[in-house]
Enzyme design. Structure first.
Site, PDB file in Angstrom:
ATOM      1  N   TYR A  36       2.802  -0.100  -0.943  1.00 31.67           N
ATOM      2  CA  TYR A  36       3.579   0.255   0.243  1.00 31.67           C
ATOM      3  C   TYR A  36       4.834  -0.593   0.330  1.00 31.67           C
ATOM      4  O   TYR A  36       5.018  -1.551  -0.417  1.00 31.67           O
ATOM      5  CB  TYR A  36       2.722   0.107   1.509  1.00 31.67           C
ATOM      6  N   ARG A  55      11.547  -3.209  -5.309  1.00 35.38           N
ATOM      7  CA  ARG A  55      10.228  -3.847  -5.207  1.00 35.38           C
ATOM      8  C   ARG A  55       9.122  -2.791  -5.220  1.00 35.38           C
ATOM      9  O   ARG A  55       8.047  -3.012  -5.783  1.00 35.38           O
ATOM     10  CB  ARG A  55      10.144  -4.724  -3.948  1.00 35.38           C
ATOM     11  N   ARG A 103     -14.802  10.198  -6.839  1.00 34.17           N
ATOM     12  CA  ARG A 103     -14.819   8.737  -6.833  1.00 34.17           C
ATOM     13  C   ARG A 103     -15.254   8.165  -8.180  1.00 34.17           C
ATOM     14  O   ARG A 103     -16.392   8.358  -8.621  1.00 34.17           O
ATOM     15  CB  ARG A 103     -15.744   8.199  -5.734  1.00 34.17           C
ATOM     16  N   HIS A 105     -13.811   4.539 -10.565  1.00 28.02           N
ATOM     17  CA  HIS A 105     -12.775   3.502 -10.572  1.00 28.02           C
ATOM     18  C   HIS A 105     -11.617   3.825 -11.514  1.00 28.02           C
ATOM     19  O   HIS A 105     -10.470   3.582 -11.201  1.00 28.02           O
ATOM     20  CB  HIS A 105     -13.375   2.144 -10.978  1.00 28.02           C
ATOM     21  N   LYS A 150       2.873  -5.327  -3.744  1.00 24.42           N
ATOM     22  CA  LYS A 150       2.674  -4.994  -2.336  1.00 24.42           C
ATOM     23  C   LYS A 150       1.674  -3.849  -2.281  1.00 24.42           C
ATOM     24  O   LYS A 150       2.042  -2.680  -2.120  1.00 24.42           O
ATOM     25  CB  LYS A 150       4.016  -4.641  -1.686  1.00 24.42           C
TER      26      LYS A 150
HETATM   27  C1  LIG Z   1       2.122 -11.348   2.150  1.00 24.14           C
HETATM   28  C2  LIG Z   1       3.563 -11.173   2.528  1.00 24.14           C
HETATM   29  N1  LIG Z   1       4.455 -12.086   2.106  1.00 24.14           N
HETATM   30  C3  LIG Z   1       5.763 -11.985   2.414  1.00 24.14           C
HETATM   31  C4  LIG Z   1       6.246 -10.942   3.208  1.00 24.14           C
HETATM   32  C5  LIG Z   1       7.710 -10.870   3.547  1.00 24.14           C
HETATM   33  O1  LIG Z   1       8.361  -9.849   2.820  1.00 24.14           O
HETATM   34  P1  LIG Z   1       9.666  -9.143   3.387  1.00 24.14           P
HETATM   35  O2  LIG Z   1      10.655 -10.231   3.681  1.00 24.14           O
HETATM   36  O3  LIG Z   1      10.119  -8.273   2.265  1.00 24.14           O
HETATM   37  O4  LIG Z   1       9.276  -8.401   4.619  1.00 24.14           O
HETATM   38  C6  LIG Z   1       5.363  -9.965   3.653  1.00 24.14           C
HETATM   39  C7  LIG Z   1       5.877  -8.842   4.444  1.00 24.14           C
HETATM   40  O5  LIG Z   1       5.241  -8.192   5.175  1.00 24.14           O
HETATM   41  C8  LIG Z   1       3.983 -10.077   3.304  1.00 24.14           C
HETATM   42  O6  LIG Z   1       3.099  -9.150   3.718  1.00 24.14           O
END
Ligand SMILES: Cc1ncc(COP(=O)(O)O)c(C=O)c1O
Length: 283
Positions: A36, A55, A103, A105, A150
């Site tokens: 996300y 990213r 389902r 993995h 992320k």
């Molecule tokens: C674990 C974590 N670290 C750092 C950040 C900061 O990232 P950004 O500055 O891109 O929002 C986030 C953002 O939600 C996060 O979830």
């Protein structure tokens, strides 16, 4: 409360959030098998969209999932979603999962990714939080070793954030093997002896877009910046500690583990960088 009438996006269509549905066999639901992004928009102008989409590509590559849209299409879809919201300052949330499959993995053959987006009002820190700073607790970082991705598998971060919530503070600042990593939903920077020190963007932290912006602003303002590992003792003995994220912008930490930190009020470097950040962000 879910804002059921708000316009969201699901698999090519703009729909009311309350009407958006995914099948229970979606791998995002079953495995947290997805990634996300959260992109802030000020007055409907995206802040660092290009970096967020880069990213996103890094996260997709990390979980070996093809990007469902070229960059120009993402920009168009995010722009359209934002234009359909009644509020101007927004946090656009977008999520891509590996789709719906029996389902198992291992990756499914031929499943179409699920693409979901919604937009929430962007709520930045209050004047009081900026003026007085915020409280955090510390904990051992026990998450996996790909914190640079992320992913929607966020239970490690959820548990860390809840530790903070249980204590009535804003964040949990984490340490791994005696070194500062980040907080549950923000990056952590320190300032000491007139310089800003930031942990390296390796596999142990999310490469924050606001982290980068903060360091750029600091360098532009002539503040020395060092990027290197930060020991537990150095972090806790620093003059200043800051959190950074898309919704927190940059925010001073003034209490750590129930004790005043950095004299108990935001430091001079924080004020300088925060003011520059405010001038610099879109209006
Ligand atoms: C674990 C974590 N670290 C750092 C950040 C900061 O990232 P950004 O500055 O891109 O929002 C986030 C953002 O939600 C996060 O979830």
């Amino acid at each position: 409360m879910i804002d059921a009438d708000r316009i969201a996006f699901l698999n090519g269509e703009f729909v009311a959030l309350g009407e958006a549905r995914i099948p229970v066999l979606d791998r995002g639901f079953i495995f947290g098998d997805g990634v996300y992004e959260v992109i802030p928009l000020y007055a409907r102008q995206p802040f660092r969209m290009e970096q967020h989409l880069k990213r996103l590509q890094h996260s997709l590559d990390g979980i070996r999932l093809a990007n469902p849209h070229p960059i120009a299409e993402w920009e168009r879809l995010i722009g359209e979603l934002a234009s359909r919201q009644p509020f101007a300052d927004q946090a656009v949330y977008l999520q891509v999962t590996r789709g719906v499959a029996k389902r198992d993995h291992a990756f499914p053959q031929g499943a179409a990714p699920t693409v979901f987006m919604m937009s929430n009002p962007l709520v930045v820190p209050s004047a009081e939080q900026v003026e007085r700073g915020v409280a955090v607790i510390t904990a051992q970082d026990n998450r996996w070793l790909r914190c640079d991705l992320k992913t929607t598998s966020l239970v490690g971060n959820v548990l860390m954030r809840q530790l903070a919530a249980d204590r009535g503070v804003i964040e949990t600042v984490m340490f791994r093997d005696g070194h500062l990593t980040e907080a549950s939903a923000s990056n952590v920077l320190i300032a000491h002896a007139g310089a800003i020190v930031a942990p390296p963007k390796d596999n142990l932290i999310l490469p924050g877009i606001t982290y980068d912006a903060t360091l750029e602003i600091a360098r532009d303002a002539g503040v020395p910046v060092e990027v290197r590992p930060i020991s537990h003792a150095e972090a806790l003995g620093a003059d200043e500690m800051w959190l950074s994220s898309s919704s927190k912008e940059v925010l001073a930490v003034t209490r750590v583990d129930d004790k005043p930190f950095g004299g108990g009020s935001p430091g001079p470097l924080f004020r300088r960088v925060w003011e520059a950040f405010q001038r610099w962000k879109p209006h």
